[in-house]
Structure formats: structure tokens, C-alpha cells
Design a protein around this motif. Structure first.
Motif, mmCIF file in Angstrom:
data_model
loop_
_atom_site.group_PDB
_atom_site.id
_atom_site.type_symbol
_atom_site.label_atom_id
_atom_site.label_comp_id
_atom_site.label_asym_id
_atom_site.label_seq_id
_atom_site.Cartn_x
_atom_site.Cartn_y
_atom_site.Cartn_z
ATOM 1 N N THR A 64 0.830 -1.202 0.000
ATOM 2 C CA THR A 64 0.000 0.000 0.000
ATOM 3 C C THR A 64 0.866 1.253 0.000
ATOM 4 O OG1 THR A 64 -0.082 0.089 2.422
ATOM 5 C CG2 THR A 64 -1.801 -1.184 1.304
ATOM 6 N N GLU A 66 2.202 5.099 -1.558
ATOM 7 C CA GLU A 66 2.657 5.664 -2.822
ATOM 8 C C GLU A 66 3.540 4.651 -3.556
ATOM 9 O OE1 GLU A 66 5.132 9.584 -4.443
ATOM 10 O OE2 GLU A 66 4.865 9.228 -2.302
ATOM 11 N N SER A 68 2.880 1.735 -4.890
ATOM 12 C CA SER A 68 2.701 0.432 -4.242
ATOM 13 C C SER A 68 1.988 -0.558 -5.155
ATOM 14 C CB SER A 68 1.895 0.603 -2.951
ATOM 15 O OG SER A 68 0.575 1.042 -3.261
ATOM 16 N N GLN A 71 -1.706 0.342 -5.652
ATOM 17 C CA GLN A 71 -1.851 1.550 -6.456
ATOM 18 C C GLN A 71 -1.639 1.245 -7.941
ATOM 19 O OE1 GLN A 71 1.227 4.616 -6.453
ATOM 20 N NE2 GLN A 71 -0.347 6.166 -6.088
ATOM 21 N N TYR A 72 -0.675 0.398 -8.238
ATOM 22 C CA TYR A 72 -0.404 0.036 -9.622
ATOM 23 C C TYR A 72 -1.476 -0.881 -10.202
ATOM 24 C CZ TYR A 72 4.408 1.682 -8.745
ATOM 25 O OH TYR A 72 5.505 2.428 -8.429
ATOM 26 N N GLY A 77 -5.761 3.646 -9.138
ATOM 27 C CA GLY A 77 -5.085 3.541 -7.848
ATOM 28 C C GLY A 77 -6.010 3.624 -6.655
#
Length: 311
Positions: A64, A66, A68, A71-72, A77
Motif C-alpha cells: 500500500t 505511494e 505500491s 496503487q499500480y 489507484g
């Protein structure tokens, strides 16, 4: 102590102090990381989802936050973290060079997580899924009671909400400090996977570097489909242990994802940036949400009916 021994001891101290400062402090805070062509700026890696633009090395990433895994993976995200049970720590009172409770405390402070597994839900190519990812910085993403509870919570959420379960595997296996409590997570997670399949839901495994030990021997190799990131190590025992046992040289690339695809152990090797698209395609097929595929199947079925009627 004579003068030769004093020189040797002084050299050892210099080497040890330099090594500790370089690995534990300087490198962690540095804006650079070592790769194929020497130092590479971390900001350059971040722009490419922590994949080297020269050799395609896939660096380990967090579940989790930024830059992460989640997000990907999730659309835009966006995802929601699912709370998981928190069983009592250290039922065995394990103590090696330091108390197990202290190790847990340090790992939680370092990662901000209660255990190495994180469960989330969100959309991948507009398909709602439940996902699990691990943080290798949490005691090597090893598995104990809390991780087992997290996996079971993920399976339960997937079943209750009729969502596919996608797990990004990583870790060195069952945590030794938990003893049989850790080993017991192997059959528990296996039963959870069986429940997912019994309910007619897809279970897709994305193998990340490294996946080893009891993780490989349980939920990591039970998927309907197995995807792997490039050059990921996927193994049970280490290569040196195997080589020492069989007394033979091992093939080049042994236990790497490309080798396992070639030997039929896993299905696909996919670049990190392409994983969401690939998951979306596979899930749309498994869930019969792909209109083109559905149309083709309908045409094939109609042609089969017409052929039978004509005969």
C-alpha cells in the motif's frame, strides 16, 4: 595479542563498521539503488513502477501507499483496505537472539502494518476483486497466525461479495517463531482456496520475488491461473540445498519464473505494468464478462445445434 593479530582485528572492525553503515543507514536513506549498470536513481525507478529500464529487474514494492502494489493494480489507484483479525502474539514465548515480541514490535514500527499481509478490494478494469499482497520488510513476509487470519478474511470477503480473489505472493515461508502455529496456516489457507473454488469464483496467483517454502507449498501454487513477474524466484527449498542434496549441477535459471513457464509449472510471465490489463482480460473470460468471447461462444453453440439438426 601480537602486532599481526592486532592489525587483522583492526581490519575486521573497519570492514564491519563500514558494511553496517553502508547497508543499514546510508543505502536506506540514499536516493540511489544498485542495479545492472551500477547506481540508479530511485526517482527513475518510481517513474517505471520500480522496474529497471535497462535490465527489467522488478524491485520489491510495498502493498500500500505511494508507488505500491495496490496503487499500480487497481483502477485509478483506488482501493479500500479490509480490516483483518489480530490474534494474540507469541503464544509459544519464542526467544532466539531477541524475544519474538520485540521482533514483531520492530517490524510493525518499520512497516506500519500489523502483519505482513494486506487485504484490499477495488476494481481492476471495472471488475470488482478482492486482493492480497505481502510486505517483505515485515519479517521477510513470513507467515504466522495473523497472516493466516488475513488470508481467511480475504477469502471470506471474496465469497460474501462474489468477487474473484487475486493474491500477490511473496515471502520465505512459514515463520519459525510460530512453530506448529505457523505450519498450521498451510492447510488453513488451502481450505480457504478450496472454498473459493467451491463457490465458483476465480482464484488467480501472481508470483512475485521471492516466493518460497511453505508459501509455495500451499496457496501460491493452487491458483486457477498462475502469473509471475519476470525473473522472480519461485521455489520450495533453496537452490544450494537442492544442489547439495542431489550432488548435480542445476540448470541455468533454475527456480526463476521463465524456467517454470518453460517447464509448465506456471502459465505466464508478465511485466508489472501489464499485470492489470492481463488480470482484466483473464477475469473477463473466467467470469464470462467479455462480450466478444461470449458472442463467439454463442455463434459456436448455434452452429453446433444447426449441425445436429441437419444430421
Amino acid at each position: 595479542m601480537n602486532w599481526i593479530n592486532r592489525i587483522i582485528e583492526a581490519g575486521k572492525n573497519i570492514k564491519q563498521n563500514f558494511h553496517e553503515r553502508a547497508t543499514k543507514a546510508d543505502i536506506a536513506k540514499s536516493d540511489w539503488v544498485a542495479c545492472c549498470k551500477g547506481p540508479v536513481e530511485k526517482k527513475v525507478l518510481k517513474q517505471n513502477q520500480w522496474v529497471c529500464i535497462h535490465c527489467s529487474k522488478h524491485f520489491r514494492i510495498k502493498p500500500t501507499g505511494e508507488d505500491s502494489r495496490f496503487q499500480y493494480t487497481f483502477d485509478n489507484g483506488l482501493y479500500e483496505i479490509i480490516d483483518t483479525p489480530k490474534p494474540q502474539d507469541d503464544l509459544l514465548g519464542f526467544h532466539d537472539t531477541k524475544p519474538y515480541k520485540q521482533r514483531l514490535k520492530e517490524a510493525r514500527k518499520k512497516t506500519g502494518l500489523h502483519c505482513s499481509m494486506v487485504v484490499a478490494t477495488g476494481n481492476v478494469k471495472n471488475i470488482p476483486i478482492t486482493a492480497v499482497a505481502s510486505d517483505f520488510d515485515f519479517l521477510g513476509a513470513s507467515i504466522e497466525a495473523a497472516e493466516g487470519e488475513a488470508f481467511l478474511a480475504a477469502a471470506d470477503h471474496a465469497i460474501q461479495n462474489r468477487q474473484p480473489l487475486v493474491i500477490f505472493t511473496s515471502g520465505g515461508g512459514m515463520r519459525m517463531q510460530g512453530g506448529m502455529i505457523s505450519l498450521n496456516q498451510m492447510p488453513r489457507t488451502t481450505l480457504a482456496v478450496n472454498e473459493i473454488k467451491r463457490n465458483g469464483l476465480p482464484y488467480i496467483v501472481v508470483l512475485c520475488d521471492p516466493t518460497a517454502g511453505g508459501i509455495t507449498a500451499s496457496y501460491a501454487m493452487l491458483g486457477d491461473i498462475h502469473i509471475a513477474e519476470p525473473n522472480a524466484t519461485v521455489a520450495f527449498a533453496g537452490a544450494r540445498v537442492i544442489q547439495g542434496t542431489v550432488k548435480e549441477s542445476l540448470p541455468i535459471g533454475f527456480q526463476k519464473s521463465e524456467y517454470l513457464v518453460d517447464k509448465g509449472q506456471i502459465d505466464l510471465v508478465v511485466q508489472r505494468k501489464d499485470i492489470p490489463e492481463k488480470l482484466g482480460t483473464l477475469l473477463s473470460i473466467l467470469l464470462k464478462k467479455n462480450s466478444d468471447i461470449s458472442s463467439e461462444q454463442n455463434e459456436t453453440a448455434e452452429l453446433s445445434i444447426q449441425t445436429r439438426e441437419a444430421s
